[in-house]
Design a protein around this motif. Structure first.
Motif, mmCIF file in Angstrom:
data_model
loop_
_atom_site.group_PDB
_atom_site.id
_atom_site.type_symbol
_atom_site.label_atom_id
_atom_site.label_comp_id
_atom_site.label_asym_id
_atom_site.label_seq_id
_atom_site.Cartn_x
_atom_site.Cartn_y
_atom_site.Cartn_z
ATOM 1 N N TYR A 156 0.833 -1.199 0.000
ATOM 2 C CA TYR A 156 0.000 0.000 0.000
ATOM 3 C C TYR A 156 0.867 1.247 0.000
ATOM 4 O O TYR A 156 2.008 1.241 0.466
ATOM 5 C CB TYR A 156 -0.943 -0.001 1.203
ATOM 6 C CG TYR A 156 -1.863 -1.204 1.180
ATOM 7 C CD1 TYR A 156 -2.955 -1.252 0.333
ATOM 8 C CD2 TYR A 156 -1.589 -2.312 1.986
ATOM 9 C CE1 TYR A 156 -3.776 -2.373 0.285
ATOM 10 C CE2 TYR A 156 -2.408 -3.432 1.955
ATOM 11 C CZ TYR A 156 -3.491 -3.458 1.091
ATOM 12 O OH TYR A 156 -4.286 -4.570 1.030
ATOM 13 N N THR A 157 0.300 2.334 -0.526
ATOM 14 C CA THR A 157 1.049 3.589 -0.661
ATOM 15 C C THR A 157 0.346 4.788 -0.026
ATOM 16 O O THR A 157 0.895 5.885 -0.021
ATOM 17 C CB THR A 157 1.274 3.906 -2.148
ATOM 18 O OG1 THR A 157 -0.012 4.180 -2.769
ATOM 19 C CG2 THR A 157 1.954 2.757 -2.869
ATOM 20 N N GLN B 221 8.045 12.314 -1.575
ATOM 21 C CA GLN B 221 8.554 11.467 -2.652
ATOM 22 C C GLN B 221 10.066 11.280 -2.482
ATOM 23 O O GLN B 221 10.715 11.991 -1.717
ATOM 24 C CB GLN B 221 8.263 12.113 -4.004
ATOM 25 C CG GLN B 221 6.792 12.438 -4.230
ATOM 26 C CD GLN B 221 5.915 11.194 -4.161
ATOM 27 O OE1 GLN B 221 6.116 10.248 -4.918
ATOM 28 N NE2 GLN B 221 4.949 11.197 -3.263
ATOM 29 N N ARG C 160 14.589 7.299 -0.292
ATOM 30 C CA ARG C 160 13.203 7.303 0.172
ATOM 31 C C ARG C 160 13.123 7.924 1.564
ATOM 32 O O ARG C 160 13.825 7.514 2.494
ATOM 33 C CB ARG C 160 12.627 5.885 0.204
ATOM 34 C CG ARG C 160 11.180 5.848 0.657
ATOM 35 C CD ARG C 160 10.561 4.469 0.516
ATOM 36 N NE ARG C 160 9.190 4.470 1.018
ATOM 37 C CZ ARG C 160 8.390 3.402 1.029
ATOM 38 N NH1 ARG C 160 8.833 2.240 0.559
ATOM 39 N NH2 ARG C 160 7.162 3.489 1.505
ATOM 40 N N ALA D 120 4.157 7.038 3.124
ATOM 41 C CA ALA D 120 2.980 6.845 2.262
ATOM 42 C C ALA D 120 3.123 7.719 1.025
ATOM 43 O O ALA D 120 2.498 8.780 0.897
ATOM 44 C CB ALA D 120 1.701 7.178 3.025
ATOM 45 N N ARG D 121 3.932 7.253 0.064
ATOM 46 C CA ARG D 121 4.275 8.070 -1.105
ATOM 47 C C ARG D 121 3.137 8.175 -2.113
ATOM 48 O O ARG D 121 3.231 8.949 -3.071
ATOM 49 C CB ARG D 121 5.514 7.492 -1.788
ATOM 50 C CG ARG D 121 6.759 7.534 -0.916
ATOM 51 C CD ARG D 121 7.942 6.852 -1.592
ATOM 52 N NE ARG D 121 7.714 5.422 -1.754
ATOM 53 C CZ ARG D 121 8.569 4.591 -2.356
ATOM 54 N NH1 ARG D 121 9.703 5.075 -2.855
ATOM 55 N NH2 ARG D 121 8.301 3.309 -2.462
ATOM 56 N N GLY D 122 2.058 7.399 -1.904
ATOM 57 C CA GLY D 122 0.929 7.468 -2.825
ATOM 58 C C GLY D 122 -0.079 8.537 -2.481
ATOM 59 O O GLY D 122 -1.051 8.760 -3.217
ATOM 60 N N LEU E 264 -1.455 4.009 5.221
ATOM 61 C CA LEU E 264 -1.373 2.706 4.556
ATOM 62 C C LEU E 264 -2.502 1.798 5.025
ATOM 63 O O LEU E 264 -3.143 1.106 4.212
ATOM 64 C CB LEU E 264 -0.014 2.059 4.834
ATOM 65 C CG LEU E 264 1.235 2.863 4.453
ATOM 66 C CD1 LEU E 264 2.494 2.043 4.717
ATOM 67 C CD2 LEU E 264 1.182 3.326 3.006
#
Length: 388
Positions: free
Chosen positions: A90-91, A143, A149, A153-155, A338
């Motif tokens: 999950y992102t 991002q 990194r 939660a990069r999404g 996430l």
């Protein structure tokens, strides 16, 4: 006359949550400020339409601790693997996070392409004068920067940035306005790395010539009133769970402990982390091979997360390592995103409560050195969902 914050039950004509979500049955509370005499304020306390009333209290940043060593020039932020975000499918996609802090440098490469909505409550304008808010935001949803990194939660594509701490600090009125704003903007998760300044409240009155005992008593009265108002506000948030409109609120436990001086020199989590329904977060050091609780980390947290030598975004497009429960708090906010994404895909009802339950259930306790117990790390080290 003094300045008071008043939380009132909403008029029945205001259907803010209904209009915002299409669900029936819940009205948002109203927050107002008025100048009142003490007698008038006491009379309002007996008004059944008034949920809470208090004078505002000073707030301040939970000041970060400088890194103990120069940051590594390569590699991801160490907290990513510690919370197992690197193993998660999950992102945070589709989750909206609000960060109430010092603002953000939205031009930083870590936030490229994001839909960021800023709201300044300090009167100083948007942007981040300090770097604290930018750093916290980077840990939640930043991002990759130069192949490194930093974000859990990069999404996440939508973020709400409430500037509630300015160059001259802030107060609880500003914080409560920020919480209400995040609620109206339909934030799923709210992250706060700040605290109520009880010692400062006492010192201000002593500087004005008040006797110490009277200054302390007055500050305690204001602190208690703000706790009651925050608890009432959190109860109103929780009441929206049936409509899936309740946000999950996360706050740093505080950095006032001095465990290295004395093992009993532990200060309990402070406001807003200590309020009912708020997930308070302690700070852990990097494992070697087990985790320690950071010397400064306050006790009786709900969860623990990486909080020492944390690498994240810094104004001007750079990366910077600092520590504190302020840095641990956004790790939990990111992991919560996430879990929110996972549970939302499963159409789980009462998402905020469900996410809180999963954060608790999957937190790890067996990874800490034996000198620490649940009063130090709460339910354990926050852990991301590593399964679909």
């Amino acid at each position: 006359m003094d300045h008071y914050i008043i939380l009132r039950k909403p008029p029945s004509s205001l259907k803010s949550i209904k209009r915002a979500s299409g669900n029936q049955g819940f009205d948002a509370p109203s927050l107002a400020t008025e100048r009142l005499t003490r007698n008038a304020a006491a009379d309002l306390c007996r008004d059944p339409e008034v949920l809470a009333i208090t004078q505002p209290m000073a707030t301040k940043l939970i000041r970060p601790v400088q890194s103990s060593a120069a940051p590594a020039v390569t590699g991801d932020a160490w907290g990513i693997a510690s919370v197992r975000a690197d193993q998660s499918p999950y992102t945070g996609a589709g989750v909206k996070v609000a960060i109430l802090d010092t603002g953000i440098d939205r031009t930083h490469p870590a936030f490229a392409g994001m839909n960021i909505k800023e709201q300044d409550f300090t009167g100083e304008g948007d942007g981040d004068f300090d770097g604290h808010g930018t750093h916290c935001a980077g840990t939640v949803f930043g991002q990759d920067v130069n192949g490194r990194r930093i974000g859990i939660a990069r999404g996440i594509s939508q973020a709400l940035i409430g500037k509630v701490i300015g160059r001259h600090a802030g107060n609880s009125e500003i914080l409560f306005e920020g919480l209400q704003w995040a609620l109206r903007e339909r934030a799923n998760i709210i992250s706060m790395s700040l605290g109520f300044d009880f010692p400062g409240e006492v010192d201000d009155k002593v500087q004005l010539g008040w006797p110490v005992d009277l200054a302390t008593s007055q500050a305690l009265e204001i602190f208690r009133g703000n706790l009651r108002l925050l608890d009432a506000l959190m109860m109103m948030f929780k009441a929206q769970s049936a409509f899936n409109a309740a946000p999950l609120v996360i706050a740093a436990a505080g950095n006032e402990s001095r465990r290295s001086i004395n093992s009993d020199y532990k200060i309990a989590s402070s406001l807003p982390a200590a309020a009912e329904g708020v997930i308070s977060v302690a700070a852990a050091t990097a494992p070697s091979p087990l985790y320690d609780i950071a010397d400064f980390s306050n006790s009786f947290p709900y969860l623990t997360a990486p909080g020492v030598d944390v690498l994240s975004a810094w104004p001007g497009g750079t990366l910077h390592s600092i520590g504190g429960t302020s840095m641990a708090c956004p790790h939990v906010a990111g992991v919560a995103a996430l879990w929110w994404e996972r549970l939302q895909k499963q159409r789980t009802p009462q998402l905020a409560q469900a996410v809180a339950s999963h954060l608790t259930a999957y937190a790890r306790k067996d990874c800490f050195n034996s000198s620490f117990d649940s009063s130090d790390f709460g339910h354990g080290l926050v852990t991301a969902p590593t399964f679909a």
